[in-house]
Design a protein around this motif. Sequence first.
Motif, PDB file in Angstrom:
ATOM      1  N   PHE A 191       0.805  -1.226   0.000  1.00 46.73           N
ATOM      2  CA  PHE A 191       0.000   0.000   0.000  1.00 46.73           C
ATOM      3  C   PHE A 191       0.842   1.282   0.000  1.00 46.73           C
ATOM      4  CE2 PHE A 191      -2.403  -3.295   2.337  1.00 46.73           C
ATOM      5  CZ  PHE A 191      -3.504  -3.416   1.496  1.00 46.73           C
ATOM      6  N   SER A 192       2.173   1.136   0.023  1.00 48.03           N
ATOM      7  CA  SER A 192       3.078   2.299   0.039  1.00 48.03           C
ATOM      8  C   SER A 192       2.846   3.193   1.258  1.00 48.03           C
ATOM      9  CB  SER A 192       2.921   3.131  -1.252  1.00 48.03           C
ATOM     10  OG  SER A 192       3.284   2.342  -2.378  1.00 48.03           O
ATOM     11  N   ILE A 193       2.476   2.564   2.383  1.00 48.71           N
ATOM     12  CA  ILE A 193       2.297   3.278   3.652  1.00 48.71           C
ATOM     13  C   ILE A 193       3.535   3.020   4.516  1.00 48.71           C
ATOM     14  CG2 ILE A 193       0.900   3.503   5.746  1.00 48.71           C
ATOM     15  CD1 ILE A 193      -1.489   2.517   4.135  1.00 48.71           C
ATOM     16  N   ASN A 194       4.234   4.105   4.891  1.00 51.03           N
ATOM     17  CA  ASN A 194       5.502   3.970   5.621  1.00 51.03           C
ATOM     18  C   ASN A 194       5.261   4.038   7.131  1.00 51.03           C
ATOM     19  OD1 ASN A 194       8.078   4.000   6.603  1.00 51.03           O
ATOM     20  ND2 ASN A 194       8.852   5.517   5.143  1.00 51.03           N
ATOM     21  N   LEU A 195       5.300   2.890   7.779  1.00 45.11           N
ATOM     22  CA  LEU A 195       5.175   2.809   9.241  1.00 45.11           C
ATOM     23  C   LEU A 195       6.500   2.411   9.882  1.00 45.11           C
ATOM     24  CD1 LEU A 195       1.780   0.871   9.442  1.00 45.11           C
ATOM     25  CD2 LEU A 195       2.134   3.333   9.667  1.00 45.11           C
ATOM     26  N   ASP A 196       7.581   2.545   9.132  1.00 45.10           N
ATOM     27  CA  ASP A 196       8.882   2.011   9.536  1.00 45.10           C
ATOM     28  C   ASP A 196       9.339   2.527  10.901  1.00 45.10           C
ATOM     29  OD1 ASP A 196      11.291   0.508   8.996  1.00 45.10           O
ATOM     30  OD2 ASP A 196      12.275   2.437   8.717  1.00 45.10           O
ATOM     31  N   GLY A 197       9.328   3.843  11.082  1.00 47.32           N
ATOM     32  CA  GLY A 197       9.798   4.420  12.341  1.00 47.32           C
ATOM     33  C   GLY A 197       8.949   3.996  13.520  1.00 47.32           C
ATOM     34  N   TYR A 198       7.623   3.957  13.324  1.00 43.61           N
ATOM     35  CA  TYR A 198       6.712   3.583  14.413  1.00 43.61           C
ATOM     36  C   TYR A 198       6.932   2.129  14.839  1.00 43.61           C
ATOM     37  CZ  TYR A 198       4.383   7.896  13.003  1.00 43.61           C
ATOM     38  OH  TYR A 198       4.110   9.216  12.704  1.00 43.61           O
ATOM     39  N   ILE A 199       7.073   1.239  13.851  1.00 41.54           N
ATOM     40  CA  ILE A 199       7.318  -0.166  14.177  1.00 41.54           C
ATOM     41  C   ILE A 199       8.692  -0.330  14.817  1.00 41.54           C
ATOM     42  CG2 ILE A 199       7.581  -2.485  13.238  1.00 41.54           C
ATOM     43  CD1 ILE A 199       4.723  -1.489  13.359  1.00 41.54           C
ATOM     44  N   GLY A 200       9.661   0.489  14.366  1.00 42.38           N
ATOM     45  CA  GLY A 200      10.988   0.454  14.986  1.00 42.38           C
ATOM     46  C   GLY A 200      10.926   0.799  16.461  1.00 42.38           C
ATOM     47  N   VAL A 201      10.087   1.802  16.803  1.00 41.82           N
ATOM     48  CA  VAL A 201       9.894   2.180  18.213  1.00 41.82           C
ATOM     49  C   VAL A 201       9.299   1.013  19.006  1.00 41.82           C
ATOM     50  CG1 VAL A 201       8.581   3.660  19.783  1.00 41.82           C
ATOM     51  CG2 VAL A 201       9.711   4.658  17.783  1.00 41.82           C
ATOM     52  N   LEU A 202       8.261   0.381  18.421  1.00 41.21           N
ATOM     53  CA  LEU A 202       7.617  -0.741  19.110  1.00 41.21           C
ATOM     54  C   LEU A 202       8.592  -1.909  19.310  1.00 41.21           C
ATOM     55  CD1 LEU A 202       4.104  -0.813  17.370  1.00 41.21           C
ATOM     56  CD2 LEU A 202       4.674   0.041  19.650  1.00 41.21           C
ATOM     57  N   VAL A 203       9.374  -2.202  18.266  1.00 43.39           N
ATOM     58  CA  VAL A 203      10.356  -3.290  18.374  1.00 43.39           C
ATOM     59  C   VAL A 203      11.390  -2.974  19.461  1.00 43.39           C
ATOM     60  CG1 VAL A 203      12.232  -4.497  17.187  1.00 43.39           C
ATOM     61  CG2 VAL A 203      10.064  -4.096  16.005  1.00 43.39           C
ATOM     62  N   ALA A 204      11.861  -1.730  19.482  1.00 42.78           N
ATOM     63  CA  ALA A 204      12.854  -1.334  20.482  1.00 42.78           C
ATOM     64  C   ALA A 204      12.294  -1.434  21.897  1.00 42.78           C
ATOM     65  CB  ALA A 204      13.334   0.092  20.202  1.00 42.78           C
ATOM     66  N   LEU A 205      11.066  -0.983  22.089  1.00 45.69           N
ATOM     67  CA  LEU A 205      10.434  -1.084  23.411  1.00 45.69           C
ATOM     68  C   LEU A 205      10.237  -2.541  23.816  1.00 45.69           C
ATOM     69  CD1 LEU A 205       7.738   1.754  23.163  1.00 45.69           C
ATOM     70  CD2 LEU A 205       9.848   1.770  24.529  1.00 45.69           C
ATOM     71  N   PHE A 206       9.881  -3.373  22.840  1.00 51.95           N
ATOM     72  CA  PHE A 206       9.686  -4.797  23.109  1.00 51.95           C
ATOM     73  C   PHE A 206      11.012  -5.441  23.522  1.00 51.95           C
ATOM     74  CE2 PHE A 206       8.585  -9.215  22.009  1.00 51.95           C
ATOM     75  CZ  PHE A 206       7.347  -9.294  22.647  1.00 51.95           C
ATOM     76  N   ILE A 207      12.104  -5.037  22.840  1.00 51.07           N
ATOM     77  CA  ILE A 207      13.430  -5.557  23.182  1.00 51.07           C
ATOM     78  C   ILE A 207      13.801  -5.149  24.608  1.00 51.07           C
ATOM     79  CG2 ILE A 207      15.903  -5.350  22.680  1.00 51.07           C
ATOM     80  CD1 ILE A 207      15.107  -5.036  19.710  1.00 51.07           C
ATOM     81  N   MET A 208      13.554  -3.890  24.961  1.00 50.91           N
ATOM     82  CA  MET A 208      13.899  -3.409  26.297  1.00 50.91           C
ATOM     83  C   MET A 208      13.064  -4.100  27.372  1.00 50.91           C
ATOM     84  SD  MET A 208      14.336   0.671  25.498  1.00 50.91           S
ATOM     85  CE  MET A 208      14.704   1.094  27.197  1.00 50.91           C
ATOM     86  N   TYR A 209      11.794  -4.326  27.071  1.00 49.52           N
ATOM     87  CA  TYR A 209      10.931  -5.030  28.027  1.00 49.52           C
ATOM     88  C   TYR A 209      11.459  -6.442  28.283  1.00 49.52           C
ATOM     89  CZ  TYR A 209       6.919  -7.556  29.905  1.00 49.52           C
ATOM     90  OH  TYR A 209       6.112  -8.355  30.678  1.00 49.52           O
ATOM     91  N   GLY A 210      11.862  -7.121  27.200  1.00 48.72           N
ATOM     92  CA  GLY A 210      12.423  -8.461  27.355  1.00 48.72           C
ATOM     93  C   GLY A 210      13.695  -8.442  28.190  1.00 48.72           C
ATOM     94  N   GLY A 211      14.517  -7.404  28.002  1.00 49.41           N
ATOM     95  CA  GLY A 211      15.749  -7.273  28.780  1.00 49.41           C
ATOM     96  C   GLY A 211      15.476  -7.077  30.253  1.00 49.41           C
ATOM     97  N   PHE A 212      14.508  -6.207  30.581  1.00 49.58           N
ATOM     98  CA  PHE A 212      14.159  -5.967  31.977  1.00 49.58           C
ATOM     99  C   PHE A 212      13.574  -7.234  32.627  1.00 49.58           C
ATOM    100  CE2 PHE A 212      14.114  -1.359  30.843  1.00 49.58           C
ATOM    101  CZ  PHE A 212      14.978  -0.926  31.840  1.00 49.58           C
ATOM    102  N   SER A 213      12.737  -7.953  31.899  1.00 45.62           N
ATOM    103  CA  SER A 213      12.138  -9.183  32.435  1.00 45.62           C
ATOM    104  C   SER A 213      13.212 -10.231  32.723  1.00 45.62           C
ATOM    105  CB  SER A 213      11.114  -9.749  31.444  1.00 45.62           C
ATOM    106  OG  SER A 213      10.050  -8.852  31.251  1.00 45.62           O
ATOM    107  N   ALA A 214      14.147 -10.380  31.781  1.00 46.06           N
ATOM    108  CA  ALA A 214      15.225 -11.351  31.971  1.00 46.06           C
ATOM    109  C   ALA A 214      16.127 -10.945  33.132  1.00 46.06           C
ATOM    110  CB  ALA A 214      16.042 -11.488  30.690  1.00 46.06           C
ATOM    111  N   ALA A 215      16.400  -9.637  33.258  1.00 44.76           N
ATOM    112  CA  ALA A 215      17.244  -9.160  34.359  1.00 44.76           C
ATOM    113  C   ALA A 215      16.601  -9.464  35.704  1.00 44.76           C
ATOM    114  CB  ALA A 215      17.484  -7.657  34.216  1.00 44.76           C
ATOM    115  N   LYS A 216      15.297  -9.282  35.781  1.00 46.98           N
ATOM    116  CA  LYS A 216      14.578  -9.582  37.016  1.00 46.98           C
ATOM    117  C   LYS A 216      14.709 -11.054  37.376  1.00 46.98           C
ATOM    118  CE  LYS A 216       9.951  -9.487  39.077  1.00 46.98           C
ATOM    119  NZ  LYS A 216       8.509  -9.198  38.843  1.00 46.98           N
TER     120      LYS A 216
END
Length: 394
Positions: A191-216
């Motif tokens: 559809f030529s709709i650019n959601l790249d930056g928004y999905i990048g933010v979600l992926v980064a937050l998901f990665i950080m959440y996984g890191g915090f959970s594992a650290a706990k």
Amino acid sequence: MTNLLIKLFIKDKDNIKDKAVRHKYGNLGGFVGIACNMLLFLIKIFAGIASGSIAVTADAFNNLSDMGSSVVTLLGFKIASKSPDKDHPFGHGRMEYMSGFIVSVVIIIVGFELLTDSIDKVFHPETLNVSWVVIAILAVSIIIKFWMGLFNNKVGSIINSAALKATARDSINDVISTSAVLLTTLINFTFSINLDGYIGVLVALFIMYGGFSAAKDMISPLLGAAPDPETVNMIKDTVLKNDYFVGIHDLIIHDYGPGRCFASLHVEVPDSVNIVECHEVIDACEKDVFERLGIVLVIHMDPIATSDSKRNAMDAIVKNIISSIDKSLSYHDLRIVDGEKRVNIIFDVVKPFDVKYTDQELIETIQQKLWEINPAYYCIIEIDRDYTPEKRGE
């Protein structure tokens, strides 16, 4: 595939109590993680550069951090497998937890860096160059990561490794994050709709959440988490099968890493038993626990006047009082010392951490209830902690 790898690289694979075999399982998990994550990083960084997608690039560097995590895990297992020495008489097993914690911190740092880059892409989007090759690479990486999750979970379960189980959860998190990247790539392609930056933010937050959970999960055993209720029950059942023992208390379990547990407890025995025979039974019980559970147990003997009718009557009174205050409370080592004008009732009360009373309030409440029965009763109470709490409602 998992069973084949285990069969090929681990001899005597069923002897998981052997530290050398456990080390081999850890090495296998580490090497598989390094190989797969390096492959995923290379193909994703190619896809990210070719398409100009920050989300794909973020996912690639997530795999690079996972590869670094596998290296740290390998080092952790190697150090954890070292024999005890004069500076570390209980061994080096906790290094397995420490390596997992280091991995978690790395994941959090990588996630934060990707978050800042993705936010910049939200405000300064760039045109993407998506092709079927990029889409195919993402689809293949999802399949590989899903298998890695299953692989690490199975190996982690076999040797009861918190570090490998955390790696398994991270792999499943990667499946979810890469699926999100694939979805946004398909949307852009179709559809030529650019959601790249928004999905990048979600992926980064998901990665950080996984890191915090594992650290706990990793820091909990380092701080001294409560032992597994199943282990507690197995120790109790093994000890109490001996007819010499009428009860146990003050069970404490020290975890110095997987397969390196030490425990101590008090057993209650009738004061009429033969001390020499009882000592032999205690020695045999300690050996039985070690052979069954691999736990080094030290048992202290507490004699109890089970044939004293006066003591038994008082035992029933104290039991009712303790139960009426809070059913989670327990007591032990009750004895009576008679005086001319007062009767001293001496015992220990085990108070779980979530009981609402303070120590002093609890002692005063018990004393008041004893006075209601007989003003000559005076309690001398030592408050104990429950270091092996069981889950409520079970």
